[in-house]
Design a protein around this motif. Structure first.
Motif, PDB file in Angstrom:
ATOM      1  N   ALA A  27       0.823  -1.211   0.000  1.00 48.37           N
ATOM      2  CA  ALA A  27       0.000   0.000   0.000  1.00 48.37           C
ATOM      3  C   ALA A  27       0.856   1.259   0.000  1.00 48.37           C
ATOM      4  CB  ALA A  27      -0.927   0.003   1.216  1.00 48.37           C
ATOM      5  N   VAL A  28       0.243   2.333  -0.491  1.00 48.01           N
ATOM      6  CA  VAL A  28       0.795   3.675  -0.343  1.00 48.01           C
ATOM      7  C   VAL A  28      -0.207   4.480   0.470  1.00 48.01           C
ATOM      8  CG1 VAL A  28       2.008   3.545  -2.543  1.00 48.01           C
ATOM      9  CG2 VAL A  28      -0.268   4.593  -2.457  1.00 48.01           C
ATOM     10  N   TYR A  29       0.269   5.535   1.085  1.00 50.93           N
ATOM     11  CA  TYR A  29      -0.667   6.448   1.736  1.00 50.93           C
ATOM     12  C   TYR A  29      -0.434   7.834   1.169  1.00 50.93           C
ATOM     13  CZ  TYR A  29       2.093   9.453   4.854  1.00 50.93           C
ATOM     14  OH  TYR A  29       2.921  10.418   5.353  1.00 50.93           O
ATOM     15  N   GLY A  30      -1.440   8.707   1.273  1.00 46.80           N
ATOM     16  CA  GLY A  30      -1.267  10.030   0.701  1.00 46.80           C
ATOM     17  C   GLY A  30      -2.410  10.966   1.036  1.00 46.80           C
ATOM     18  N   PHE A  31      -2.334  12.166   0.452  1.00 45.54           N
ATOM     19  CA  PHE A  31      -3.337  13.202   0.691  1.00 45.54           C
ATOM     20  C   PHE A  31      -3.154  14.300  -0.349  1.00 45.54           C
ATOM     21  CE2 PHE A  31       0.360  13.823   3.392  1.00 45.54           C
ATOM     22  CZ  PHE A  31       0.764  15.115   3.094  1.00 45.54           C
ATOM     23  N   ILE A  32      -4.169  15.155  -0.480  1.00 47.37           N
ATOM     24  CA  ILE A  32      -4.103  16.323  -1.347  1.00 47.37           C
ATOM     25  C   ILE A  32      -3.670  17.504  -0.490  1.00 47.37           C
ATOM     26  CG2 ILE A  32      -5.355  17.810  -2.949  1.00 47.37           C
ATOM     27  CD1 ILE A  32      -5.275  14.956  -3.900  1.00 47.37           C
ATOM     28  N   VAL A  33      -2.634  18.187  -0.918  1.00 57.06           N
ATOM     29  CA  VAL A  33      -2.158  19.344  -0.157  1.00 57.06           C
ATOM     30  C   VAL A  33      -3.133  20.503  -0.323  1.00 57.06           C
ATOM     31  CG1 VAL A  33      -0.310  21.044   0.086  1.00 57.06           C
ATOM     32  CG2 VAL A  33       0.244  18.664  -0.393  1.00 57.06           C
ATOM     33  N   GLY A  34      -3.615  21.024   0.791  1.00 59.86           N
ATOM     34  CA  GLY A  34      -4.494  22.188   0.760  1.00 59.86           C
ATOM     35  C   GLY A  34      -5.929  21.893   0.398  1.00 59.86           C
ATOM     36  N   ALA A  35      -6.343  20.627   0.450  1.00 60.77           N
ATOM     37  CA  ALA A  35      -7.726  20.277   0.120  1.00 60.77           C
ATOM     38  C   ALA A  35      -8.143  19.033   0.878  1.00 60.77           C
ATOM     39  CB  ALA A  35      -7.891  20.056  -1.376  1.00 60.77           C
ATOM     40  N   ASN A  36      -9.427  18.980   1.248  1.00 63.06           N
ATOM     41  CA  ASN A  36     -10.015  17.805   1.889  1.00 63.06           C
ATOM     42  C   ASN A  36     -11.270  17.391   1.127  1.00 63.06           C
ATOM     43  OD1 ASN A  36      -8.182  17.546   4.126  1.00 63.06           O
ATOM     44  ND2 ASN A  36      -9.166  19.328   5.047  1.00 63.06           N
ATOM     45  N   PRO A  37     -11.125  16.866  -0.081  1.00 63.74           N
ATOM     46  CA  PRO A  37     -12.313  16.500  -0.862  1.00 63.74           C
ATOM     47  C   PRO A  37     -13.074  15.353  -0.215  1.00 63.74           C
ATOM     48  CG  PRO A  37     -10.322  15.629  -1.882  1.00 63.74           C
ATOM     49  CD  PRO A  37      -9.870  16.521  -0.764  1.00 63.74           C
ATOM     50  N   PRO A  38     -14.396  15.273  -0.448  1.00 65.62           N
ATOM     51  CA  PRO A  38     -15.169  14.127   0.050  1.00 65.62           C
ATOM     52  C   PRO A  38     -14.557  12.826  -0.434  1.00 65.62           C
ATOM     53  CG  PRO A  38     -16.615  15.828  -0.830  1.00 65.62           C
ATOM     54  CD  PRO A  38     -15.225  16.231  -1.183  1.00 65.62           C
ATOM     55  N   PRO A  99       5.350   0.271   8.571  1.00 67.52           N
ATOM     56  CA  PRO A  99       4.714   0.004   9.870  1.00 67.52           C
ATOM     57  C   PRO A  99       4.852   1.156  10.857  1.00 67.52           C
ATOM     58  CG  PRO A  99       5.946  -1.920   9.148  1.00 67.52           C
ATOM     59  CD  PRO A  99       6.285  -0.824   8.187  1.00 67.52           C
ATOM     60  N   ASP A 100       5.944   1.925  10.759  1.00 66.93           N
ATOM     61  CA  ASP A 100       6.195   2.983  11.740  1.00 66.93           C
ATOM     62  C   ASP A 100       5.746   4.357  11.267  1.00 66.93           C
ATOM     63  OD1 ASP A 100       8.058   3.101   9.725  1.00 66.93           O
ATOM     64  OD2 ASP A 100       9.709   3.728  11.008  1.00 66.93           O
ATOM     65  N   ILE A 101       5.073   4.450  10.115  1.00 65.97           N
ATOM     66  CA  ILE A 101       4.724   5.748   9.566  1.00 65.97           C
ATOM     67  C   ILE A 101       3.492   6.316  10.255  1.00 65.97           C
ATOM     68  CG2 ILE A 101       3.099   5.099   7.740  1.00 65.97           C
ATOM     69  CD1 ILE A 101       4.830   6.902   5.880  1.00 65.97           C
ATOM     70  N   GLU A 102       3.483   7.646  10.440  1.00 65.11           N
ATOM     71  CA  GLU A 102       2.332   8.323  11.017  1.00 65.11           C
ATOM     72  C   GLU A 102       1.390   8.701   9.869  1.00 65.11           C
ATOM     73  OE1 GLU A 102       1.606   8.808  14.154  1.00 65.11           O
ATOM     74  OE2 GLU A 102       3.450   7.914  14.922  1.00 65.11           O
ATOM     75  N   LEU A 103       0.189   8.161   9.890  1.00 68.49           N
ATOM     76  CA  LEU A 103      -0.755   8.376   8.794  1.00 68.49           C
ATOM     77  C   LEU A 103      -1.488   9.696   8.968  1.00 68.49           C
ATOM     78  CD1 LEU A 103      -2.166   4.765   8.457  1.00 68.49           C
ATOM     79  CD2 LEU A 103      -0.414   5.873   7.072  1.00 68.49           C
ATOM     80  N   GLU A 104      -0.769  10.793   8.658  1.00 69.99           N
ATOM     81  CA  GLU A 104      -1.345  12.118   8.762  1.00 69.99           C
ATOM     82  C   GLU A 104      -0.659  13.033   7.760  1.00 69.99           C
ATOM     83  OE1 GLU A 104       1.471  13.649  12.443  1.00 69.99           O
ATOM     84  OE2 GLU A 104      -0.600  13.073  12.812  1.00 69.99           O
ATOM     85  N   LYS A 105      -1.183  14.233   7.627  1.00 69.69           N
ATOM     86  CA  LYS A 105      -0.603  15.192   6.698  1.00 69.69           C
ATOM     87  C   LYS A 105       0.644  15.797   7.348  1.00 69.69           C
ATOM     88  CE  LYS A 105      -4.861  16.260   4.235  1.00 69.69           C
ATOM     89  NZ  LYS A 105      -5.740  17.290   3.681  1.00 69.69           N
ATOM     90  N   GLU A 106       1.777  15.234   6.974  1.00 67.73           N
ATOM     91  CA  GLU A 106       3.019  15.626   7.600  1.00 67.73           C
ATOM     92  C   GLU A 106       3.602  16.872   6.948  1.00 67.73           C
ATOM     93  OE1 GLU A 106       6.433  13.085   5.799  1.00 67.73           O
ATOM     94  OE2 GLU A 106       4.739  11.769   6.152  1.00 67.73           O
ATOM     95  N   ASN A 107       4.611  17.448   7.601  1.00 68.63           N
ATOM     96  CA  ASN A 107       5.289  18.614   7.052  1.00 68.63           C
ATOM     97  C   ASN A 107       6.117  18.224   5.829  1.00 68.63           C
ATOM     98  OD1 ASN A 107       4.337  20.349   9.055  1.00 68.63           O
ATOM     99  ND2 ASN A 107       5.967  19.758  10.448  1.00 68.63           N
ATOM    100  N   ILE A 108       5.973  18.970   4.762  1.00 72.18           N
ATOM    101  CA  ILE A 108       6.734  18.729   3.550  1.00 72.18           C
ATOM    102  C   ILE A 108       7.304  20.055   3.057  1.00 72.18           C
ATOM    103  CG2 ILE A 108       5.593  16.644   2.737  1.00 72.18           C
ATOM    104  CD1 ILE A 108       3.606  18.276   1.311  1.00 72.18           C
ATOM    105  N   LYS A 109       8.382  19.978   2.290  1.00 74.55           N
ATOM    106  CA  LYS A 109       9.087  21.191   1.870  1.00 74.55           C
ATOM    107  C   LYS A 109       8.995  21.469   0.378  1.00 74.55           C
ATOM    108  CE  LYS A 109      12.430  20.933   5.666  1.00 74.55           C
ATOM    109  NZ  LYS A 109      13.877  20.852   6.016  1.00 74.55           N
ATOM    110  N   ASN A 110       8.892  20.420  -0.437  1.00 69.01           N
ATOM    111  CA  ASN A 110       8.850  20.582  -1.886  1.00 69.01           C
ATOM    112  C   ASN A 110       7.540  20.037  -2.431  1.00 69.01           C
ATOM    113  OD1 ASN A 110      11.478  21.576  -1.774  1.00 69.01           O
ATOM    114  ND2 ASN A 110      12.352  19.546  -2.050  1.00 69.01           N
TER     115      ASN A 110
END
Length: 222
Positions: A27-38, A99-110
């Motif tokens: 699996a991969v995990y992810g999110f849209i930066v600056g948006a929370n679509p339904p 297994p050790d990843i925090e499933l949240e919108k983490e800080n990113i730089k690029n």
């Protein structure tokens, strides 16, 4: 606080967790930066952009964070290597699940974003284009219409924009005849960081947390 006696605690074993670890390994995990679509819209978007990668399951967590599991490890790796995707011009961030990843919108730089180089001469849209685009920041790729020379009104390229960087409205360089060339730059999306909540994708004026805190503060004064 009284420390717990380890001998009184339930001890799980590798055997207890191996099946779930094995399941999510693809699996991969992810999110849209600056948006929370339904979730229905986000699910449809992911299935469309990854239609050829054999998605097995898409699951959702709070704040539109998702987990996408693929039928094979090869498909997962192919998605991770497939490049950048945008949702309404806002970047999709994906990372391999661990297994050790925090499933949240983490800080990113690029962050990836499209820019347009308006009025760029046709002779600069070949090997010169990445060099010119790098005057803004790191070049990633060109849009198909630019590469295939079918739409010539402007050159559209994807860049790796950096949080906190300056966004020049115009770049300049010397052409092959040592003449100074000026090119206007249009940003289809800029990464912004809210000074109130430190989240990416909006400024203080559009911050929901800031608005809620302001309303609560005013209600206390009444």
């Amino acid at each position: 606080m009284i420390d717990e006696d380890p001998s009184d605690l339930l001890q799980l074993t590798d055997e207890d967790v191996k099946d779930e670890l094995s399941y999510w390994q693809q699996a991969v995990y992810g999110f849209i930066v600056g948006a929370n679509p339904p979730w229905q819209i986000l699910e449809g978007f992911l299935k469309r952009i990854w239609s050829k990668y054999s998605i097995d399951k898409i699951s959702f967590l709070p704040n539109s964070v998702f987990l996408a599991r693929f039928k094979t490890e090869e498909m997962k790796q192919a998605v991770l290597a497939s490049g950048h995707f945008l949702f309404n011009n806002k970047p999709l961030v994906i990372k391999a699940w661990r297994p050790d990843i925090e499933l949240e919108k983490e800080n990113i730089k690029n962050l990836p974003a499209w820019i347009r180089l308006n009025g760029l001469h046709l002779k600069f849209r070949g090997n010169s284009l990445p060099k010119i685009a790098n005057l803004v920041v790191t070049y990633v790729k060109s849009v198909t219409a630019t590469e295939q020379k079918t739409r010539l009104g402007f050159a559209r390229v994807m860049m790796e924009l950096k949080l906190g960087q300056k966004f020049p409205e115009k770049i300049k360089f010397l052409d092959e005849k040592k003449q100074v060339i000026y090119v206007p730059v249009v940003y289809e999306w800029k990464p912004s960081v809210c000074t109130k909540c430190n989240q990416i994708g909006h400024d203080q004026d559009k911050c929901r947390k800031h608005k809620r805190s302001s309303v609560q503060h005013k209600s206390k004064q009444i």
